[in-house]
Design a protein around this motif. Structure first.
Motif, PDB file in Angstrom:
ATOM      1  N   MET A 127       0.833  -1.203   0.000  1.00  0.00           N
ATOM      2  CA  MET A 127       0.000   0.000   0.000  1.00  0.00           C
ATOM      3  C   MET A 127       0.868   1.253   0.000  1.00  0.00           C
ATOM      4  SD  MET A 127      -2.922   1.406  -0.254  1.00  0.00           S
ATOM      5  CE  MET A 127      -4.314   0.331   0.160  1.00  0.00           C
ATOM      6  N   ALA A 128       1.981   1.216   0.721  1.00  0.00           N
ATOM      7  CA  ALA A 128       2.871   2.380   0.766  1.00  0.00           C
ATOM      8  C   ALA A 128       3.450   2.684  -0.607  1.00  0.00           C
ATOM      9  CB  ALA A 128       3.989   2.157   1.785  1.00  0.00           C
ATOM     10  N   ARG A 129       3.893   1.670  -1.326  1.00  0.00           N
ATOM     11  CA  ARG A 129       4.507   1.972  -2.626  1.00  0.00           C
ATOM     12  C   ARG A 129       3.482   2.370  -3.675  1.00  0.00           C
ATOM     13  NH1 ARG A 129       4.551  -2.625  -6.064  1.00  0.00           N
ATOM     14  NH2 ARG A 129       4.655  -4.637  -5.007  1.00  0.00           N
ATOM     15  N   LEU A 130       2.286   1.759  -3.646  1.00  0.00           N
ATOM     16  CA  LEU A 130       1.258   2.156  -4.613  1.00  0.00           C
ATOM     17  C   LEU A 130       0.706   3.540  -4.302  1.00  0.00           C
ATOM     18  CD1 LEU A 130       0.158   0.464  -7.071  1.00  0.00           C
ATOM     19  CD2 LEU A 130       1.498  -0.842  -5.473  1.00  0.00           C
ATOM     20  N   SER A 131       0.495   3.836  -3.033  1.00  0.00           N
ATOM     21  CA  SER A 131       0.023   5.172  -2.634  1.00  0.00           C
ATOM     22  C   SER A 131       1.056   6.225  -2.986  1.00  0.00           C
ATOM     23  CB  SER A 131      -0.261   5.217  -1.134  1.00  0.00           C
ATOM     24  OG  SER A 131      -1.308   4.346  -0.785  1.00  0.00           O
ATOM     25  N   GLY A 132       2.329   5.890  -2.789  1.00  0.00           N
ATOM     26  CA  GLY A 132       3.397   6.826  -3.136  1.00  0.00           C
ATOM     27  C   GLY A 132       3.425   7.127  -4.614  1.00  0.00           C
ATOM     28  N   TRP A 133       3.263   6.089  -5.433  1.00  0.00           N
ATOM     29  CA  TRP A 133       3.229   6.313  -6.883  1.00  0.00           C
ATOM     30  C   TRP A 133       2.048   7.207  -7.253  1.00  0.00           C
ATOM     31  CZ3 TRP A 133      -0.508   5.257 -10.535  1.00  0.00           C
ATOM     32  CH2 TRP A 133      -0.137   5.539 -11.858  1.00  0.00           C
ATOM     33  N   LEU A 134       0.881   6.920  -6.708  1.00  0.00           N
ATOM     34  CA  LEU A 134      -0.312   7.700  -7.033  1.00  0.00           C
ATOM     35  C   LEU A 134      -0.129   9.164  -6.636  1.00  0.00           C
ATOM     36  CD1 LEU A 134      -3.209   7.528  -8.141  1.00  0.00           C
ATOM     37  CD2 LEU A 134      -3.975   7.044  -5.814  1.00  0.00           C
ATOM     38  N   ALA A 135       0.469   9.402  -5.497  1.00  0.00           N
ATOM     39  CA  ALA A 135       0.676  10.774  -5.025  1.00  0.00           C
ATOM     40  C   ALA A 135       1.618  11.552  -5.937  1.00  0.00           C
ATOM     41  CB  ALA A 135       1.220  10.755  -3.602  1.00  0.00           C
ATOM     42  N   ASP A 136       2.475  10.857  -6.662  1.00  0.00           N
ATOM     43  CA  ASP A 136       3.439  11.519  -7.548  1.00  0.00           C
ATOM     44  C   ASP A 136       2.853  11.894  -8.910  1.00  0.00           C
ATOM     45  OD1 ASP A 136       5.406  11.370  -5.636  1.00  0.00           O
ATOM     46  OD2 ASP A 136       6.402   9.611  -6.506  1.00  0.00           O
ATOM     47  N   GLN A 137       1.632  11.480  -9.199  1.00  0.00           N
ATOM     48  CA  GLN A 137       1.047  11.741 -10.514  1.00  0.00           C
ATOM     49  C   GLN A 137       0.416  13.127 -10.580  1.00  0.00           C
ATOM     50  OE1 GLN A 137       2.039   9.431 -12.672  1.00  0.00           O
ATOM     51  NE2 GLN A 137       2.896   8.655 -10.745  1.00  0.00           N
ATOM     52  N   ALA A 138       0.255  13.623 -11.799  1.00  0.00           N
ATOM     53  CA  ALA A 138      -0.394  14.919 -11.998  1.00  0.00           C
ATOM     54  C   ALA A 138      -1.794  14.870 -11.395  1.00  0.00           C
ATOM     55  CB  ALA A 138      -0.475  15.236 -13.488  1.00  0.00           C
ATOM     56  N   PRO A 139      -2.280  15.979 -10.890  1.00  0.00           N
ATOM     57  CA  PRO A 139      -3.636  15.989 -10.316  1.00  0.00           C
ATOM     58  C   PRO A 139      -4.701  15.864 -11.400  1.00  0.00           C
ATOM     59  CG  PRO A 139      -2.749  18.215 -10.391  1.00  0.00           C
ATOM     60  CD  PRO A 139      -1.638  17.300 -10.823  1.00  0.00           C
ATOM     61  N   GLU A 140      -5.881  15.451 -10.981  1.00  0.00           N
ATOM     62  CA  GLU A 140      -7.009  15.501 -11.902  1.00  0.00           C
ATOM     63  C   GLU A 140      -7.381  16.968 -12.093  1.00  0.00           C
ATOM     64  OE1 GLU A 140      -9.695  12.898  -9.655  1.00  0.00           O
ATOM     65  OE2 GLU A 140      -9.414  11.391 -11.216  1.00  0.00           O
ATOM     66  N   PRO A 141      -7.845  17.401 -13.273  1.00  0.00           N
ATOM     67  CA  PRO A 141      -8.177  16.575 -14.436  1.00  0.00           C
ATOM     68  C   PRO A 141      -7.042  16.437 -15.448  1.00  0.00           C
ATOM     69  CG  PRO A 141      -9.009  18.776 -14.787  1.00  0.00           C
ATOM     70  CD  PRO A 141      -8.311  18.786 -13.447  1.00  0.00           C
ATOM     71  N   LEU A 164     -10.385   3.549   0.355  1.00  0.00           N
ATOM     72  CA  LEU A 164     -11.195   2.459   0.896  1.00  0.00           C
ATOM     73  C   LEU A 164     -10.565   1.872   2.151  1.00  0.00           C
ATOM     74  CD1 LEU A 164     -12.026   0.511  -2.391  1.00  0.00           C
ATOM     75  CD2 LEU A 164     -13.443   2.200  -1.212  1.00  0.00           C
ATOM     76  N   PRO A 165     -11.393   1.422   3.098  1.00  0.00           N
ATOM     77  CA  PRO A 165     -10.843   0.730   4.263  1.00  0.00           C
ATOM     78  C   PRO A 165     -10.276  -0.632   3.866  1.00  0.00           C
ATOM     79  CG  PRO A 165     -13.241   0.665   4.304  1.00  0.00           C
ATOM     80  CD  PRO A 165     -12.852   1.555   3.158  1.00  0.00           C
ATOM     81  N   ARG A 166      -9.357  -1.100   4.660  1.00  0.00           N
ATOM     82  CA  ARG A 166      -8.648  -2.346   4.386  1.00  0.00           C
ATOM     83  C   ARG A 166      -9.600  -3.508   4.100  1.00  0.00           C
ATOM     84  NH1 ARG A 166      -3.258  -3.899   7.366  1.00  0.00           N
ATOM     85  NH2 ARG A 166      -3.058  -6.138   6.974  1.00  0.00           N
ATOM     86  N   GLU A 167     -10.667  -3.645   4.880  1.00  0.00           N
ATOM     87  CA  GLU A 167     -11.564  -4.789   4.696  1.00  0.00           C
ATOM     88  C   GLU A 167     -12.277  -4.766   3.350  1.00  0.00           C
ATOM     89  OE1 GLU A 167     -13.705  -1.773   7.409  1.00  0.00           O
ATOM     90  OE2 GLU A 167     -11.681  -2.643   7.209  1.00  0.00           O
ATOM     91  N   GLN A 168     -12.429  -3.594   2.748  1.00  0.00           N
ATOM     92  CA  GLN A 168     -13.009  -3.524   1.404  1.00  0.00           C
ATOM     93  C   GLN A 168     -11.958  -3.803   0.334  1.00  0.00           C
ATOM     94  OE1 GLN A 168     -15.360  -0.070   0.433  1.00  0.00           O
ATOM     95  NE2 GLN A 168     -16.424  -0.097   2.386  1.00  0.00           N
ATOM     96  N   VAL A 169     -10.757  -3.280   0.548  1.00  0.00           N
ATOM     97  CA  VAL A 169      -9.686  -3.468  -0.436  1.00  0.00           C
ATOM     98  C   VAL A 169      -9.442  -4.950  -0.700  1.00  0.00           C
ATOM     99  CG1 VAL A 169      -7.230  -3.119  -0.903  1.00  0.00           C
ATOM    100  CG2 VAL A 169      -8.574  -1.265   0.100  1.00  0.00           C
ATOM    101  N   ILE A 170      -9.348  -5.749   0.352  1.00  0.00           N
ATOM    102  CA  ILE A 170      -8.977  -7.158   0.191  1.00  0.00           C
ATOM    103  C   ILE A 170     -10.095  -8.002  -0.418  1.00  0.00           C
ATOM    104  CG2 ILE A 170      -7.267  -7.072   2.028  1.00  0.00           C
ATOM    105  CD1 ILE A 170      -9.300  -8.457   3.856  1.00  0.00           C
ATOM    106  N   ARG A 171     -11.259  -7.399  -0.643  1.00  0.00           N
ATOM    107  CA  ARG A 171     -12.358  -8.139  -1.273  1.00  0.00           C
ATOM    108  C   ARG A 171     -12.653  -7.656  -2.689  1.00  0.00           C
ATOM    109  NH1 ARG A 171     -13.248  -8.641   4.139  1.00  0.00           N
ATOM    110  NH2 ARG A 171     -14.019 -10.659   4.838  1.00  0.00           N
ATOM    111  N   LEU A 172     -11.816  -6.777  -3.215  1.00  0.00           N
ATOM    112  CA  LEU A 172     -12.022  -6.297  -4.583  1.00  0.00           C
ATOM    113  C   LEU A 172     -11.726  -7.411  -5.578  1.00  0.00           C
ATOM    114  CD1 LEU A 172     -10.381  -2.761  -4.308  1.00  0.00           C
ATOM    115  CD2 LEU A 172     -12.827  -3.284  -4.436  1.00  0.00           C
TER     116      LEU A 172
END
Length: 199
Positions: A127-141, A164-172
């Motif tokens: 989650m840390a590495r994916l969140s970090g990547w997302l934070a580095d992207q250009a903002p919407e739109p 999303l809370p953890r319990e929802q993430v793991i059920r995607l």
């Protein structure tokens, strides 16, 4: 906007093997699934100049192959990003999923079992590495990305995007015949045209 794709079916997927960060090639069905994603994406982005879009993929071969098939259809180059790689499953890499679970019966009823491999990544790690990547992207739109990643990494990216809370993430779910559109704080599932295993 992000269009998030999971790689097409691999030989390890077909055998029920845990891939993690090891390599496995796309099956003929997986190649057809990648082509179907490319067709859907072409329709989705045709309203925008192609130069506005970028394709970014995990460097693992199955994601690379999928992204290159999509890129050829869209006429776009592919860039690679290590943070989009799949979870490392440590000592379970390349092992049959059923075999691992039969050796560890407690995993059968544990929705977080994939994060408990010896020597592998935890939920917090990925989650840390994916969140970090997302934070580095250009903002919407301004954001215009086609992202090719993996099953669990895809969970995490969608979870990070939507908070999303953890319990929802793991059920995607982790389809190989659909694309997720991440835009305006919403996540929409878009189904590709059905494909069959080539003869």
């Amino acid at each position: 906007m992000i269009y998030l794709c999971r790689h097409g079916q691999t030989f390890h997927n077909r055998e029920g093997r845990m891939q993690g960060q090891t390599e496995s090639d796309l099956t003929p069905l997986g190649q057809a699934q990648a082509a179907a994603m490319g067709e859907l994406l072409l329709d989705l982005i045709r309203r925008d100049p192609p130069a506005d879009w970028r394709i970014v993929a995990s460097p693992l071969r199955r994601a690379r192959q999928t992204a290159e098939i999509i890129g050829a259809r869209l006429g776009l180059p592919v860039a690679f990003e290590d943070r989009l790689m799949e979870i490392s499953v440590g000592d379970w890499s390349n092992r049959l999923r059923d075999e691992v679970k039969s050796e560890n019966p407690a995993l059968l009823s544990d929705p977080e079992w994939a994060f408990k491999s010896p020597g592998g990544e935890t939920y917090e790690d990925i989650m840390a590495r994916l969140s970090g990547w997302l934070a580095d992207q250009a903002p919407e739109p301004e954001r215009r990305l086609v992202v090719v990643s993996h099953g669990i990494a895809g969970w995490m990216l969608r979870g990070a995007y939507a908070g999303l809370p953890r319990e929802q993430v793991i059920r995607l779910d982790t389809p190989q015949d659909a694309i997720f559109r991440l835009a305006n704080g919403q996540i929409d599932r878009l189904s590709c045209a059905p494909v069959a295993e080539p003869a």
